[in-house]
Design an enzyme around this catalytic site. Structure first.
Site, PDB file in Angstrom:
ATOM      1  N   HIS A 168      38.130  36.116  48.409  1.00 19.20           N
ATOM      2  CA  HIS A 168      37.237  36.656  47.381  1.00 19.20           C
ATOM      3  C   HIS A 168      36.447  35.559  46.642  1.00 19.20           C
ATOM      4  CE1 HIS A 168      35.652  38.738  43.938  1.00 19.20           C
ATOM      5  NE2 HIS A 168      36.526  38.172  43.128  1.00 19.20           N
ATOM      6  N   HIS A 192      37.069  31.216  39.550  1.00 21.91           N
ATOM      7  CA  HIS A 192      36.779  32.185  38.492  1.00 21.91           C
ATOM      8  C   HIS A 192      37.946  33.122  38.161  1.00 21.91           C
ATOM      9  CE1 HIS A 192      35.781  35.157  41.688  1.00 21.91           C
ATOM     10  NE2 HIS A 192      36.076  36.051  40.759  1.00 21.91           N
ATOM     11  N   ASP A 207       5.456  61.340  50.511  1.00 24.47           N
ATOM     12  CA  ASP A 207       4.008  61.342  50.725  1.00 24.47           C
ATOM     13  C   ASP A 207       3.328  60.134  50.094  1.00 24.47           C
ATOM     14  OD1 ASP A 207       3.716  63.420  52.398  1.00 24.47           O
ATOM     15  OD2 ASP A 207       3.320  64.906  50.843  1.00 24.47           O
ATOM     16  N   GLU A 262      42.765  34.114  34.897  1.00 23.16           N
ATOM     17  CA  GLU A 262      43.197  35.482  34.722  1.00 23.16           C
ATOM     18  C   GLU A 262      44.385  35.858  35.606  1.00 23.16           C
ATOM     19  OE1 GLU A 262      39.610  37.833  34.927  1.00 23.16           O
ATOM     20  OE2 GLU A 262      40.989  39.544  34.886  1.00 23.16           O
ATOM     21  N   ASP A 263      44.370  35.407  36.835  1.00 25.32           N
ATOM     22  CA  ASP A 263      45.354  35.921  37.799  1.00 25.32           C
ATOM     23  C   ASP A 263      46.497  34.979  38.129  1.00 25.32           C
ATOM     24  OD1 ASP A 263      43.806  38.140  37.888  1.00 25.32           O
ATOM     25  OD2 ASP A 263      42.875  37.701  39.830  1.00 25.32           O
TER      26      ASP A 263
HETATM   27 MN    MN Z   1      36.803  38.101  40.883  1.00 24.73          MN
END
Ligand code: MN
Length: 331
Positions: free
Chosen positions: A46, A70, A257, A74-75
């Site tokens: 990712h 990035h 059209d 967070e993870d």
């Molecule tokens: Mn991400």
């Protein structure tokens, strides 16, 4: 790191910068090791895909490092301080900025808040690169929505249409905006999307003859004046057709059209001369001419727009711009 990616980087960055990106990749891969995406792919695919999107836009090495890192705060529980010591303050600020944008997302549940969120996003990020990394992050997530539950898919799609597509538009990144809209449309309204796509396919056959006819008339005239211009037929993307049908209460036929063309010429002077020629071969529709060259749109967009009445009474939308403006409009 994949060779294709490294080659892409080497095409516009110097060796030292590529080496720094390589280090960020190795670190991110280690941090995310053992984590999987919903699709079952290793997580690192990712951030790597996000960095790839930004490399296609020729973003600088710090943005690419931030892209690779990035999701690390967070993870994986890595701190901003740790990133700062390893990769410097700027990259740490970018990663932190992207993580903070994600936090806000959870607080915005209502669509009405979209507008304020947009403003906040742009104002909040003192560094525009934060927003660009976030847009690339969202783009890859939209491309890989398949792994999510239908409910989550719709929520992400709604948010993309309400928030991310308008931001991309405001920044003038047209390619990404269009992809957001079409992927968002497909995820929000899968049936309508499929029906419209099929109708479009069928209509394309009937349109082909008229398109060729108009194309030839324009080219002939340009040649006659020994004028060098690239003439392209344009096709509206599904989301914008759908929006037109809804907001202007037009039928699919009405929209079909209308034939859209773009003329790309050398300089501004040629834009106005070409416009004159177009108004000479086909009758212009009063009130439809717009000069975005003299008065550009807020995001910097420039072009001349006009609508003409072609053979058999069909409407022809024409955009005229220079090569430079063409590049600007897409990136
Ligand atoms: Mn991400």
């Amino acid at each position: 790191m994949l060779a294709v990616f490294t080659d892409k980087l080497s095409s516009y960055l110097d060796e030292k910068e590529v080496a720094k990106i390589q280090r960020a990749y190795t670190y991110s891969e280690k941090c995310h090791s053992g984590q999987m995406r919903q699709s079952g792919d290793p997580y690192i695919t990712h951030p790597l895909a996000v960095a790839n999107i930004l490399a296609d836009m020729h973003m600088d090495h710090e943005s690419l490092m931030a892209a690779l890192l990035h999701d690390v705060i967070e993870d994986t529980g890595v701190t901003k301080g740790q990133i700062s010591r390893r990769f410097g303050r700027t990259v740490a600020d970018l990663v932190d900025g992207v993580s903070k944008l994600t936090e806000i997302e959870f607080e915005t549940k209502a669509e009405q808040q979209a507008e304020s969120f947009q403003k906040m996003t742009l104002a909040m990020s003192r560094d525009i690169r934060v927003v660009l990394v976030k847009l690339a992050d969202r783009l890859h997530n939209m491309r890989t929505l398949g792994g999510l539950s239908p409910e989550k898919r719709r929520r992400v799609a709604r948010e993309t249409l309400d928030i991310y597509a308008p931001i991309a538009q405001r920044l003038g990144i047209n390619d990404i905006r269009i992809e957001f809209e079409d992927l968002g449309f497909a995820a929000m309204y899968p049936l309508r999307h499929r029906r419209l796509r099929e109708a479009m396919k069928a209509a394309r056959k009937n349109r082909k003859e008229i398109v060729t006819e108009i194309h030839q008339a324009i080219e002939l005239r340009l040649q006659h004046e020994s004028f060098d211009a690239v003439v392209k037929g344009r096709e509206k993307h599904l989301w914008s057709i759908y929006q037109k049908m809804r907001s202007k209460k037009k039928s699919f036929r009405d929209i079909m059209d209308v034939f859209a063309f773009r003329l790309v010429v050398e300089n501004v002077d040629d834009c106005y001369r070409t416009l004159g020629m177009m108004h000479n071969i086909f009758k212009p529709v009063p009130g439809e001419f717009k000069d975005y060259i003299a008065i550009p749109k807020a995001n910097g967009y420039q072009s001349l727009h006009t609508v003409l009445v072609g053979m058999h009474g069909v409407l022809i939308e024409v955009q005229i711009r220079t090569r430079e403006m063409e590049k600007m409009a897409n990136y």
